[in-house]
Design an enzyme around this catalytic site. Structure first.
Site, short mmCIF file in Angstrom:
data_model
loop_
_atom_site.label_atom_id
_atom_site.label_comp_id
_atom_site.label_asym_id
_atom_site.label_seq_id
_atom_site.Cartn_x
_atom_site.Cartn_y
_atom_site.Cartn_z
N SER A 168 0.85 -1.20 0.00
CA SER A 168 0.00 0.00 0.00
C SER A 168 0.88 1.24 0.00
CB SER A 168 -0.89 0.01 1.25
OG SER A 168 -1.52 1.26 1.42
N TYR A 226 -1.79 -1.11 10.01
CA TYR A 226 -1.88 -1.46 8.59
C TYR A 226 -0.64 -1.03 7.82
CZ TYR A 226 -3.75 -1.63 3.81
OH TYR A 226 -3.94 -1.91 2.47
N SER A 232 2.43 -3.14 8.79
CA SER A 232 2.41 -4.50 8.25
C SER A 232 2.69 -4.49 6.75
CB SER A 232 1.06 -5.17 8.53
OG SER A 232 0.00 -4.54 7.83
N LYS A 233 2.17 -3.49 6.06
CA LYS A 233 2.41 -3.41 4.62
C LYS A 233 3.85 -2.98 4.31
CE LYS A 233 -1.58 -4.64 2.92
NZ LYS A 233 -1.71 -5.85 2.07
N ILE A 272 -8.19 2.58 -3.56
CA ILE A 272 -8.87 1.77 -4.57
C ILE A 272 -10.30 1.53 -4.12
CG2 ILE A 272 -8.79 -0.36 -5.91
CD1 ILE A 272 -6.33 1.48 -6.23
#
Length: 252
Positions: free
Chosen positions: A148, A161, A164-165, A194
């Site tokens: 991301s 998030y 982790s990405k 998205i």
């Protein structure tokens, strides 16, 4: 690049997160391009079964659904066993499944952090270990990880998030170095905002703020991520590995 070119003819792909969003769009595009597919999903759905039956017949490919929880290693092993027993040569792995639990830094609990990392990083590393071992047998393969732009730019309220990405990006770089000698390429995509179920709950204020930063003034569509995934999966990208490609409408 069109579906008529059949970029994945005679190839077999393993795709996670196929029930919806980017995963579903990628599965559809891969089928149109001639790939047989192991479609990995968290749970069974009659609607999904009908969908993949129609998709496989329409494109004359085989789509095998595999249902398992990424966080359940025994379920994962059973899915890998089914892939292995098929005797199919595995050419492509696309890691799309993921989750988010948004919270500001000071409000993020260790429980939330561990859960998000379990789904978005730890389980995916284990799955990649299993699948790339199958690729080793043929000294060829392409792994595409979905990260991301929040992993690159950060994003308020997404500590677990984005972290982790970001970990997936580090793993991608390292794996690309280690696996190149075995003919396995490893790349990552970093999508922006998205239009999927994950972004449906974003407020109009957040959407407008993101749109103001984009050069292309619309939210990305799952198909606009699936296209670059197809390119990285195909032999058209045979000299590309260890790369992180942003798909974000030109966010500045």
């Amino acid at each position: 690049m069109t579906s008529n070119s059949k970029l994945l003819k005679s190839k077999t792909a393993v795709i996670t997160g196929c029930l919806k969003g980017i995963g579903k769009a990628t599965m559809e595009l891969f089928a149109q391009n001639g790939a047989d597919i192991f479609a990995c999903c968290q749970f069974e759905s009659e609607e999904f079964k009908i969908y993949i039956d129609d998709l496989s017949k329409e494109n004359n490919v085989q789509i095998i659904p595999l249902y398992f929880d990424l966080c359940d290693n025994e379920q994962m092993k059973s899915a890998v066993k089914e892939i292995r027993s098929s005797k199919k040569k595995i050419d492509v792995l696309v890691n799309i499944a993921g989750m988010t639990q948004d919270a500001l830094f000071y409000m993020t609990t260790m429980e939330q952090l561990k859960k998000v990392f379990e789904v978005n990083f730890f389980s995916q590393i284990v799955f990649m270990q299993y699948i790339t071992k199958l690729m080793l047998q043929n000294k060829t393969g392409s792994v595409i990880n979905i990260s991301s732009i929040s992993a690159l730019d950060g994003n308020s309220g997404q500590l677990s998030y984005s972290s982790s990405k970001a970990a997936i990006l580090g793993a991608t770089k390292t794996m690309s170095i280690e696996l190149a000698q075995y003919g396995i390429r490893v790349n990552a995509l970093a999508p922006g905002v998205i239009k999927t179920e994950m972004t449906e709950n974003l407020s109009e204020e957040v959407i407008n703020r993101q749109l103001s930063r984009m050069k292309i003034k619309h939210l990305g569509l799952p198909a606009e991520v699936a296209g670059p995934i197809l390119f990285l999966a195909s032999d058209e990208s045979s000299y590309i590995t260890g790369q992180i490609i942003r798909i974000d409408g030109g966010i500045g």
